[in-house]
Design a protein around this motif. Structure first.
Motif, PDB file in Angstrom:
ATOM      1  N   THR A 190       0.847  -1.187   0.000  1.00  0.00           N
ATOM      2  CA  THR A 190       0.000   0.000   0.000  1.00  0.00           C
ATOM      3  C   THR A 190       0.881   1.234   0.000  1.00  0.00           C
ATOM      4  N   PHE A 194       1.157   8.082   6.324  1.00  0.00           N
ATOM      5  CA  PHE A 194       0.858   7.317   7.530  1.00  0.00           C
ATOM      6  C   PHE A 194      -0.024   8.178   8.443  1.00  0.00           C
ATOM      7  N   LYS A 198      -6.038   6.439   6.850  1.00  0.00           N
ATOM      8  CA  LYS A 198      -5.597   5.401   5.909  1.00  0.00           C
ATOM      9  C   LYS A 198      -5.665   3.997   6.519  1.00  0.00           C
ATOM     10  N   TYR A 200      -3.750   2.075   8.546  1.00  0.00           N
ATOM     11  CA  TYR A 200      -2.606   1.172   8.482  1.00  0.00           C
ATOM     12  C   TYR A 200      -2.623   0.156   9.625  1.00  0.00           C
ATOM     13  N   ILE A 203      -4.752  -2.663   8.578  1.00  0.00           N
ATOM     14  CA  ILE A 203      -4.071  -3.499   7.582  1.00  0.00           C
ATOM     15  C   ILE A 203      -3.085  -4.442   8.264  1.00  0.00           C
ATOM     16  N   LEU A 224       4.926  -1.347   3.134  1.00  0.00           N
ATOM     17  CA  LEU A 224       4.284  -0.075   3.466  1.00  0.00           C
ATOM     18  C   LEU A 224       5.147   1.037   2.882  1.00  0.00           C
ATOM     19  N   GLU A 231       3.654   7.085  11.961  1.00  0.00           N
ATOM     20  CA  GLU A 231       4.739   6.138  11.719  1.00  0.00           C
ATOM     21  C   GLU A 231       5.212   5.445  12.991  1.00  0.00           C
ATOM     22  N   ILE A 234       2.746   2.780  14.027  1.00  0.00           N
ATOM     23  CA  ILE A 234       2.802   1.678  13.074  1.00  0.00           C
ATOM     24  C   ILE A 234       4.006   0.781  13.344  1.00  0.00           C
ATOM     25  N   CYS A 250       8.858  -1.666   5.915  1.00  0.00           N
ATOM     26  CA  CYS A 250       8.543  -0.238   5.744  1.00  0.00           C
ATOM     27  C   CYS A 250       9.553   0.348   4.761  1.00  0.00           C
ATOM     28  N   SER A 273      -8.734   2.638   3.599  1.00  0.00           N
ATOM     29  CA  SER A 273      -9.105   3.941   4.154  1.00  0.00           C
ATOM     30  C   SER A 273     -10.540   3.966   4.680  1.00  0.00           C
TER      31      SER A 273
END
Length: 363
Positions: A190, A194, A198, A200, A203, A224, A231, A234, A250, A273
């Motif tokens: 994707t 970040f 979205k 994340y 996901i 990612l 970030e 994540i 990442c 999203s």
């Protein structure tokens, strides 16, 4: 604009428009040296002016208003929150200035202050463009009431189809090699900022469940691509799971051509999203011909109504996981659908529609 970058949609659009009309790109925050480096690369036909507002926001806003009032250009095209709102407000009583504003995002993704700043100044625009019908619907009711007498239209963002399809993939290959990603791995991926909208985190949680269910989890990897304020959260989630730590990479921020090159390497593109105005990253993946799994939200149903996509509720981790499993064995995307998307959403089509809007004011 607030700030220029080589991934900026308005800047890419400005370059196309500048091949037929004189275009000046004004950046509120950038210094001249830093901004020119980006603009000369992305939009070589555009003149560039920097307000240097990063050092002092008030000084930057003063310079921006002075430039707009004194410049002979008759059309001002605004985009981002602060620079756009200030431009509309400072030129509101100047009859020789025509303001076109583009709404790029669903306003449910903005905070209250952003909605207030944008909403209270939209009425000063002479023409409003939304990048999708869903974006129009995403305006707050009070914002719609304020602009009910302002003419407008829907013009989809568009993507640079030729550049996407013909990109040199050398940098992407080298990057994957550096990250020690094997060529036989099945790659989910994707692209985007970040940010919470979205999804994340959703996901990643779904991908972890996916890895627990499939045979040979080491065959699958999630890329990612991007960066942003979420970030740290994540990476914290990735590092808390041995599976995710092993199978998620990442990539970070990379230039546009590297992004396009990486898209050609993916097997499945994910966009989970909660809200979107258009989503160029997803359209770029579609143009490449990738299999996609996407949120079941209005904008994706609007853009891809002819395609049988794998859709999921972005709030449901199990649905996202199930779509990942289905995507592995699903058939390739119909070539006719891909060709239709490439024709309909090419960025040159969007640029010509903007030129039509400008022409109305010139006449």
């Amino acid at each position: 604009m607030n700030k220029v970058s080589d991934t900026s949609i308005p800047l890419e659009m400005a370059n196309l428009i500048s091949q037929k009309e004189h275009v000046i790109v004004i950046s509120l925050y950038d210094s001249y040296e830093a901004g020119l480096k980006v603009v000369s690369k992305v939009s070589p036909n555009c003149e560039f002016i920097a307000c240097n507002g990063r050092k002092n926001k008030l000084t930057g806003l003063y310079k921006l208003s002075k430039l707009l009032k004194n410049n002979e250009e008759c059309i001002i095209h605004t985009h981002q929150t602060l620079s756009g709102a200030w431009a509309r407000y400072t030129t509101r009583n100047i009859k020789s200035k025509n303001v076109v504003h583009t709404i790029h995002a669903n306003h449910n993704s903005f905070n209250k202050i952003q909605n207030l700043i944008i909403g209270c100044t939209l009425k000063y625009a002479d023409f409003i463009v939304a990048n999708s019908n869903t974006t129009w619907k995403g305006l707050k009711k009070w914002q719609r009431n304020l602009i009910k007498d302002v003419p407008g239209a829907t013009i989809y963002n568009g993507v640079n189809v030729e550049r996407i399809l013909n990109v040199n993939q050398y940098t992407a290959d080298k990057l994957l090699e550096k990250k020690r990603i094997k060529k036989d791995e099945f790659l989910f991926g994707t692209v985007g900022r970040f940010v919470k909208v979205k999804n994340y985190i959703g996901i990643l949680k779904s991908f972890e469940k996916f890895l627990l269910e499939v045979n040979n989890p080491k065959k699958y990897r999630l890329l990612l691509i991007g960066s942003g304020p979420e970030e740290e959260n994540i990476k914290e989630l990735i590092n808390s799971s041995s599976l995710l730590k092993e199978q998620v990479t990442c990539i970070g921020l990379v230039d546009k051509d590297t992004v396009y090159g990486l898209l050609h390497k993916l097997d499945v593109f994910i966009m989970a999203s909660f809200y979107e105005g258009f989503c160029n990253a997803l359209m770029e993946a579609k143009v490449v011909g990738l299999k996609t799994i996407v949120s079941d939200i209005d904008i994706f149903n609007e853009l891809f109504e002819k395609e049988k996509s794998l859709n999921f509720n972005p709030n449901n981790i199990d649905e996202i996981k199930d779509c990942m499993i289905k995507a592995v064995d699903s058939e390739k995307v119909d070539k006719e659908i891909v060709d239709e998307l490439r024709n309909k959403f090419d960025i040159s089509t969007s640029a010509n529609k903007y030129l039509d809007v400008y022409q109305k004011f010139k006449n």
